[in-house]
Write an enzyme that holds these catalytic residues in place. Structure first.
Site, PDB file in Angstrom:
ATOM      1  N   GLY A  11      -2.044 -11.984   6.850  1.00 45.98           N
ATOM      2  CA  GLY A  11      -1.816 -10.575   7.164  1.00 45.98           C
ATOM      3  C   GLY A  11      -0.404 -10.311   7.642  1.00 45.98           C
ATOM      4  O   GLY A  11       0.110 -11.010   8.509  1.00 45.98           O
ATOM      5  N   ALA A  12       0.216  -9.274   7.054  1.00 46.47           N
ATOM      6  CA  ALA A  12       1.581  -8.892   7.435  1.00 46.47           C
ATOM      7  C   ALA A  12       1.586  -7.557   8.157  1.00 46.47           C
ATOM      8  O   ALA A  12       2.388  -6.677   7.877  1.00 46.47           O
ATOM      9  CB  ALA A  12       2.480  -8.842   6.197  1.00 46.47           C
ATOM     10  N   LYS A  39      -1.960  -8.934   1.067  1.00 48.72           N
ATOM     11  CA  LYS A  39      -2.433  -8.439  -0.236  1.00 48.72           C
ATOM     12  C   LYS A  39      -1.441  -7.490  -0.896  1.00 48.72           C
ATOM     13  O   LYS A  39      -1.523  -7.240  -2.096  1.00 48.72           O
ATOM     14  CB  LYS A  39      -3.810  -7.785  -0.103  1.00 48.72           C
ATOM     15  N   GLU A 170      -2.683  12.830  16.347  1.00 49.45           N
ATOM     16  CA  GLU A 170      -1.396  12.846  15.647  1.00 49.45           C
ATOM     17  C   GLU A 170      -1.551  13.427  14.239  1.00 49.45           C
ATOM     18  O   GLU A 170      -0.674  14.161  13.759  1.00 49.45           O
ATOM     19  CB  GLU A 170      -0.799  11.438  15.587  1.00 49.45           C
TER      20      GLU A 170
END
Length: 397
Positions: A11-12, A39, A170
């Site tokens: 995971g990034a 991914k 938000e």
């Protein structure tokens, strides 16, 4: 046969990227083989997704190419989807191959938590990725076009946001800024457009400063948002939502921002979890696995009062830094560092030129808070990509 330890980062997101970047900086040449798996070939700035979702910014501005962040001579990047984690075999199964590891970092991000509410998974949209916000943006515009063809269908112009946490607040701040533009573009009477924010808890932004919450609700109410606080969504249907004691609010647009759980792959791997998150030790490791670190939405840590820390970008970034330190320490047989969360403050945007926040022990609202939000965003760009990334992306955030 190489004896160089293999580190695999899954995971990034905020935690994974910060772990990779710090390892890149701290490891000596040939001290470890580091592989980052994601991914997509980009890292996206989750805290910015509410803007492109509402259509007030381009989705491209919320993403950064991973190749622009990492040094390919120090970190191997693999674009693939994780299918299975096998701790007993020290292997990760990808959709197109297998990786073995000596040390594993799990930062796979979260999934929407529907709390078992019928229909949410099928009929509600989520602000979770670049692709999901593109869908929301185009869907909202499409509703205005549909209304022009079927002017009796006012449900096309009714927008429901479930959850009044930071993402929900938000997003409605941006959406309420976008609606007047869409009304002008499609020649629609603004009085026909309805934005509902529905929250089961007794207050918006639960746990946040009450004075600032009141300010936020006042700002957003003046922009046309109708709050239904202390009201639970009981069901989501193709025609809208059912709330309270059976009241139906008709809408073709339901966006769910009411919670995040961890990743199901972690449960499937056999880790003990609470809503898909692993209660990690002080060194960020999974219980019983000295070589597996868990960061971000997948981790569960408790504050001194015994309550879980919310899964924010801020905590994931700090975990990434400590995780990298502890990986290097493990390789060098040095003592590990305990993780202590340092809360730098929290800021929530309320649309153009408006925000609320707590930082440096003080409360901020209005333009000052909006400026503070901008500074936080710029600081993150600087941390991951230095001055070049700030110059390239900073003007958009």
């Amino acid at each position: 046969m190489s004896n160089i330890p293999k580190i695999v980062i899954l995971g990034a997101g905020y935690g994974g990227v910060l772990t990779a970047l710090r390892l890149q900086k701290e490891l000596n040449y040939n001290e470890a083989d580091v592989t980052l798996v994601n991914k997509h070939d980009y890292h996206y700035i989750t805290t910015h997704l509410h803007m492109p979702a509402a259509g007030t910014d381009n989705p491209e501005n919320a993403r950064v190419s991973i190749s622009k962040l990492i040094d390919e001579f120090k970190i191997d990047f693999v674009k693939s989807t994780v299918v299975q984690i096998r701790p007993q075999d020290k292997k990760v199964i990808l959709e197109d191959g297998t990786l073995s590891y000596d040390y594993l970092v799990i930062g796979l991000g979260g999934e929407p938590e529907t709390f078992g509410i019928p229909g949410l998974g099928e009929y509600a949209m989520n602000i979770r990725s670049i692709n999901s916000v593109r869908l929301i943006r185009e869907h909202i515009e499409y509703q205005f076009a549909r209304y022009k063809r079927e002017p009796h269908r006012t449900d096309y112009l009714t927008f429901i946001v479930g959850g009044a946490g930071f993402t929900g607040i938000e997003f409605i701040g941006e959406l309420s800024d976008r609606i007047p533009e869409l009304c002008k573009q499609f020649d629609v009477d603004p009085a026909l457009v309805k934005i509902y924010n529905i929250e089961a808890a007794p207050t918006a932004l639960p746990g946040f400063d009450p004075e600032l919450v009141e300010y936020a609700m006042d700002v957003l109410s003046k922009k046309g948002v109708t709050f239904r606080i202390g009201t639970a969504i009981k069901e989501c249907t193709p025609d809208g939502v059912v709330v309270g004691e059976g009241e139906e609010i008709k809408s073709q647009t339901v966006i769910w921002t009411g919670g995040i759980r961890g990743n199901r792959l972690i449960e499937d791997a056999g880790f003990e979890t609470m809503r898909g998150r692993v209660k990690i030790d002080d060194n960020l490791r999974a219980p019983g696995h000295e070589n597996i670190y868990i960061v971000g939405d997948n981790s569960l840590m408790f504050n001194p009062e015994g309550r879980p820390y919310p899964p924010t970008a801020q905590i994931a970034m700090q975990q990434g830094v400590v995780c990298a330190h502890n990986l290097v320490a493990s390789i060098r047989n040095q003592p590990l560092k305990g993780f202590v969360f340092s809360n730098k403050g929290t800021v929530a945007s309320l649309g153009k030129g408006e925000a609320i926040g707590i930082a440096f022990g003080k409360k901020y609202k209005g333009r000052v808070a909006a400026w503070l939000k901008k500074m936080i965003d710029l600081r993150y760009l600087f941390i991951i990509g230095g001055i070049p990334l700030v110059l390239r992306k900073g003007k958009f955030l």
